[in-house]
Design a protein around this motif. Structure first.
Motif, PDB file in Angstrom:
ATOM      1  N   GLU A  64       0.903  -1.165  -0.089  1.00  0.00           N
ATOM      2  CA  GLU A  64      -0.129  -0.072  -0.094  1.00  0.00           C
ATOM      3  C   GLU A  64       0.837   1.245  -0.061  1.00  0.00           C
ATOM      4  N   TYR A  65       2.097   1.198   0.288  1.00  0.00           N
ATOM      5  CA  TYR A  65       3.020   2.289   0.243  1.00  0.00           C
ATOM      6  C   TYR A  65       3.957   2.293  -0.706  1.00  0.00           C
ATOM      7  N   GLY A  66       3.709   1.183  -1.898  1.00  0.00           N
ATOM      8  CA  GLY A  66       4.671   0.963  -2.936  1.00  0.00           C
ATOM      9  C   GLY A  66       5.876   0.546  -2.816  1.00  0.00           C
ATOM     10  N   VAL A  67       6.061  -0.241  -1.603  1.00  0.00           N
ATOM     11  CA  VAL A  67       7.308  -0.730  -1.311  1.00  0.00           C
ATOM     12  C   VAL A  67       7.188  -2.388  -1.203  1.00  0.00           C
ATOM     13  N   ASN A  68       8.176  -2.885  -2.120  1.00  0.00           N
ATOM     14  CA  ASN A  68       8.016  -4.388  -2.488  1.00  0.00           C
ATOM     15  C   ASN A  68       9.175  -5.132  -1.793  1.00  0.00           C
ATOM     16  N   PRO A  69       9.263  -6.108  -0.754  1.00  0.00           N
ATOM     17  CA  PRO A  69      10.281  -6.672  -0.529  1.00  0.00           C
ATOM     18  C   PRO A  69      11.089  -7.255  -1.406  1.00  0.00           C
ATOM     19  N   GLU A  70      10.631  -7.737  -2.763  1.00  0.00           N
ATOM     20  CA  GLU A  70      11.535  -8.172  -3.666  1.00  0.00           C
ATOM     21  C   GLU A  70      12.513  -7.468  -4.245  1.00  0.00           C
ATOM     22  N   ASP A  71      12.135  -6.127  -4.001  1.00  0.00           N
ATOM     23  CA  ASP A  71      13.220  -4.976  -4.686  1.00  0.00           C
ATOM     24  C   ASP A  71      14.411  -4.979  -3.581  1.00  0.00           C
ATOM     25  N   TYR A  72      14.430  -5.713  -2.408  1.00  0.00           N
ATOM     26  CA  TYR A  72      15.606  -5.465  -1.382  1.00  0.00           C
ATOM     27  C   TYR A  72      16.043  -6.749  -1.181  1.00  0.00           C
ATOM     28  N   GLU A  73      17.781  -6.730  -1.056  1.00  0.00           N
ATOM     29  CA  GLU A  73      18.321  -7.905  -0.728  1.00  0.00           C
ATOM     30  C   GLU A  73      18.386  -8.085   0.736  1.00  0.00           C
ATOM     31  N   TYR A  74      18.439  -7.195   1.518  1.00  0.00           N
ATOM     32  CA  TYR A  74      18.408  -7.264   2.921  1.00  0.00           C
ATOM     33  C   TYR A  74      17.228  -6.708   3.663  1.00  0.00           C
ATOM     34  N   GLU A  75      16.701  -7.444   4.767  1.00  0.00           N
ATOM     35  CA  GLU A  75      15.456  -7.082   5.637  1.00  0.00           C
ATOM     36  C   GLU A  75      15.519  -5.608   6.151  1.00  0.00           C
ATOM     37  N   HIS A  76      16.943  -5.253   6.801  1.00  0.00           N
ATOM     38  CA  HIS A  76      16.759  -3.900   7.194  1.00  0.00           C
ATOM     39  C   HIS A  76      16.637  -2.934   6.127  1.00  0.00           C
ATOM     40  N   ASP A  77      17.132  -2.834   4.920  1.00  0.00           N
ATOM     41  CA  ASP A  77      16.963  -1.990   3.783  1.00  0.00           C
ATOM     42  C   ASP A  77      15.529  -2.011   3.765  1.00  0.00           C
ATOM     43  N   TYR A  78      14.856  -3.055   3.574  1.00  0.00           N
ATOM     44  CA  TYR A  78      13.304  -3.111   3.088  1.00  0.00           C
ATOM     45  C   TYR A  78      12.452  -2.152   4.363  1.00  0.00           C
ATOM     46  N   LEU A  79      12.754  -2.567   5.571  1.00  0.00           N
ATOM     47  CA  LEU A  79      12.309  -1.950   6.612  1.00  0.00           C
ATOM     48  C   LEU A  79      12.438  -0.737   6.628  1.00  0.00           C
ATOM     49  N   GLN A  80      13.663  -0.080   6.612  1.00  0.00           N
ATOM     50  CA  GLN A  80      13.906   1.237   6.374  1.00  0.00           C
ATOM     51  C   GLN A  80      13.092   1.976   5.244  1.00  0.00           C
ATOM     52  N   ALA A  81      13.070   1.599   4.149  1.00  0.00           N
ATOM     53  CA  ALA A  81      12.277   1.962   3.106  1.00  0.00           C
ATOM     54  C   ALA A  81      10.774   1.951   3.294  1.00  0.00           C
ATOM     55  N   LEU A  82      10.340   1.128   4.055  1.00  0.00           N
ATOM     56  CA  LEU A  82       8.859   0.894   4.437  1.00  0.00           C
ATOM     57  C   LEU A  82       8.685   2.108   5.208  1.00  0.00           C
ATOM     58  N   GLU A  83       9.497   2.306   6.529  1.00  0.00           N
ATOM     59  CA  GLU A  83       9.344   3.214   7.380  1.00  0.00           C
ATOM     60  C   GLU A  83       9.336   4.619   6.642  1.00  0.00           C
ATOM     61  N   GLU A  84      10.397   4.857   5.795  1.00  0.00           N
ATOM     62  CA  GLU A  84      10.275   6.061   5.140  1.00  0.00           C
ATOM     63  C   GLU A  84       9.058   6.373   4.217  1.00  0.00           C
ATOM     64  N   ALA A  85       8.597   5.357   3.671  1.00  0.00           N
ATOM     65  CA  ALA A  85       7.266   5.472   2.890  1.00  0.00           C
ATOM     66  C   ALA A  85       6.058   5.677   3.816  1.00  0.00           C
ATOM     67  N   GLN A  86       6.148   5.252   4.644  1.00  0.00           N
ATOM     68  CA  GLN A  86       5.049   5.355   5.917  1.00  0.00           C
ATOM     69  C   GLN A  86       4.973   6.792   6.416  1.00  0.00           C
ATOM     70  N   ASP A  87       6.249   7.312   6.654  1.00  0.00           N
ATOM     71  CA  ASP A  87       6.362   8.701   7.269  1.00  0.00           C
ATOM     72  C   ASP A  87       5.823   9.471   6.311  1.00  0.00           C
ATOM     73  N   ALA A  88       6.365   9.329   4.913  1.00  0.00           N
ATOM     74  CA  ALA A  88       5.951  10.401   3.819  1.00  0.00           C
ATOM     75  C   ALA A  88       4.416  10.508   3.679  1.00  0.00           C
ATOM     76  N   CYS A  89       3.608   9.345   3.958  1.00  0.00           N
ATOM     77  CA  CYS A  89       2.081   9.365   3.984  1.00  0.00           C
ATOM     78  C   CYS A  89       1.656   9.789   5.014  1.00  0.00           C
ATOM     79  N   GLY A  90       2.466  10.115   5.958  1.00  0.00           N
ATOM     80  CA  GLY A  90       1.763  10.482   7.389  1.00  0.00           C
ATOM     81  C   GLY A  90       1.305   9.517   8.408  1.00  0.00           C
ATOM     82  N   ASP A  91       1.425   8.165   7.995  1.00  0.00           N
ATOM     83  CA  ASP A  91       1.006   7.118   8.890  1.00  0.00           C
ATOM     84  C   ASP A  91       1.993   6.694  10.173  1.00  0.00           C
TER      85      ASP A  91
END
Length: 91
Positions: A64-91
């Motif tokens: 729902e934030y446009g972040v796909n785990p398949e685009d990331y090799e490491y979990e911490h990179d994915y979680l960081q991108a997800l957090e940034e996307a959530q912050d940008a949406c105001g969630d």
């Protein structure tokens, strides 16, 4: 004698109990040990490769934030991108 030649106790110099004593001379040569090593290495590398991306099966869905785990090799990179996307949406 065991079912497959030497029993595990007959081959005391072999850490694998004669499993890779292909010529059944009672001694596992360096070539036979190398073969055993390569077989185990292949098994464990394949298993490690399978486990490398296992985190994707259990991660938080970021679609729902446009972040796909398949685009990331490491979990911490994915979680960081997800957090940034959530912050940008105001969630």
């Amino acid at each position: 004698m065991g079912l497959f030649g030497n029993s595990f106790n007959d081959n005391k110099d072999d850490f694998l109990g004669g499993l890779f004593d292909f010529n059944h001379d009672g001694v596992t040569s360096s070539g036979e040990k190398y073969t055993a090593y390569k077989i185990y290495e292949d098994i464990f590398e394949e298993s490690a490769e399978d486990d490398k991306y296992k985190w994707r099966d259990y991660c938080v869905d970021g679609s729902e934030y446009g972040v796909n785990p398949e685009d990331y090799e490491y979990e911490h990179d994915y979680l960081q991108a997800l957090e940034e996307a959530q912050d940008a949406c105001g969630d």
